[in-house]
Design an enzyme around this catalytic site. Structure first.
Site, PDB file in Angstrom:
ATOM      1  CB  CYS A 132      68.917   6.334  47.254  1.00 30.65           C
ATOM      2  SG  CYS A 132      70.617   5.371  47.930  1.00 30.65           S
ATOM      3  CB  CYS A 135      72.210   5.786  45.355  1.00 33.48           C
ATOM      4  SG  CYS A 135      71.583   4.407  46.185  1.00 33.48           S
ATOM      5  CG  ASP A 136      71.429   8.972  42.905  1.00 33.60           C
ATOM      6  OD1 ASP A 136      72.010   8.143  42.564  1.00 33.60           O
ATOM      7  OD2 ASP A 136      70.044   8.891  43.170  1.00 33.60           O
TER       8      ASP A 136
END
Length: 307
Positions: A132, A135-136
């Site tokens: 993701c 997300c990261d």
């Protein structure tokens, strides 16, 4: 807890099903194991959902879905489904130690990223291995990262990563991308993105974090190691149906087989969104599935009462 309609999953399909069910007067409960919105909620920008000509942040769209479902009375709970019993007219579901009973169930549990299944992947998950980008990505500011895959998701995430990473390398086992033409053009024109065609990842290397990748040229067979700070994997999805093995009819890939009205092999149980066997998986198609499944479930419950 007893209700009329129980929806398993709070992505676009599940939230739409909850909205339609509650608006139709059904006592509706939605069970979602994480943050409402599913993978759509983790997408940086959604540009092909009707009504938003300039596009919309996936998290914002997911929040609007959830708000609208709850406004009509759908009850949204955070819980992970452990097992189900779909025998009889009352369907039973156990999640986080609680038992739920409903006249009809809509399974909208979606799908999860498919892993590469190479050495080092599991050991370094969360330490440079990610599924993701939204997300990261911030953890890789100024770093060199790889994106594995050639479809829409891979290219979209690669483009997002260029906002943070110093360079992004798309690694694809074929000699051309499968993504939509508009995404391909953006990626090919982005100076931060390079491409390794006809290449596979054989191993992810590193002691406590990702340090390098072992790559194989599928045409020549040559193997080399190259330094990377992170790897983002987008090679498809696996349906979240492990808890339904032997209960509902699934296809070879584990997706739920449905009829035209989205009913499954068990009366009173429907499936919607990415979890069901179908050709296309988009936010728009998931929303359509959720609406259709909820209306079919409403009719099923009305027919039961009328008998």
């Amino acid at each position: 807890m007893d209700c009329d309609l129980l929806v398993l999953g709070g992505g676009p399909a599940g939230l739409t099903a909850g909205l339609y069910g509650a608006r139709g007067g059904l006592r509706t409960v939605i069970l979602e194991r994480g943050v409402p919105g599913g993978w759509a909620g983790q997408t940086d920008r959604i540009e092909n959902y009707p009504g938003f000509p300039e596009g919309i942040d996936g998290m914002d769209l997911a929040a609007k879905f959830a708000e609208q479902a709850q406004r009509f009375g759908a009850q949204l709970e955070t819980a992970t489904v452990a097992r189900v019993d779909f025998n009889g007219t009352q369907k039973r579901v156990w999640a986080d130690g609680n038992e739920y009973a409903a006249g009809a169930v809509i399974v909208a549990t979606g799908a999860s990223p498919r892993p590469l299944e190479v050495p080092g992947e599991e050991a370094l998950r969360g330490r440079g291995v990610s599924y993701c980008a939204t997300c990261d990505a911030a953890f890789f500011r100024g770093k060199r990262v790889a994106v594995v895959g050639g479809g829409d998701s891979a290219v979209e995430e690669a483009l997002f990563l260029t906002r943070f990473a110093a360079s992004v390398t798309i690694i694809h086992r074929r000699d051309r991308l499968r993504a939509a033409q508009i995404l391909q053009r953006r990626a090919l024109e982005n100076p931060k993105i390079t491409f390794y065609w006809s290449t596979t990842v054989e191993a992810i290397l590193g002691e406590t974090k990702v340090e390098a990748l072992r790559l194989r040229d599928v045409q020549s067979g040559m193997v080399r190691e190259e330094e990377f700070d992170g790897i983002f994997i987008f090679i498809g999805q696996k349906p979240n149906t492990d808890f339904l093995q032997g209960i509902l009819e699934l296809d070879e890939g584990g997706y739920i087989i449905t009829r035209e009205d989205l009913s499954t092999s068990v009366a009173g149980v429907y499936a919607a969104g990415d979890v069901r066997s179908k050709a296309f998986r988009q936010v728009a198609t998931a929303v359509g599935d959720g609406a259709a499944a909820a209306m079919a479930a409403e009719k099923y419950l009305a027919d039961l009462v009328g008998r």
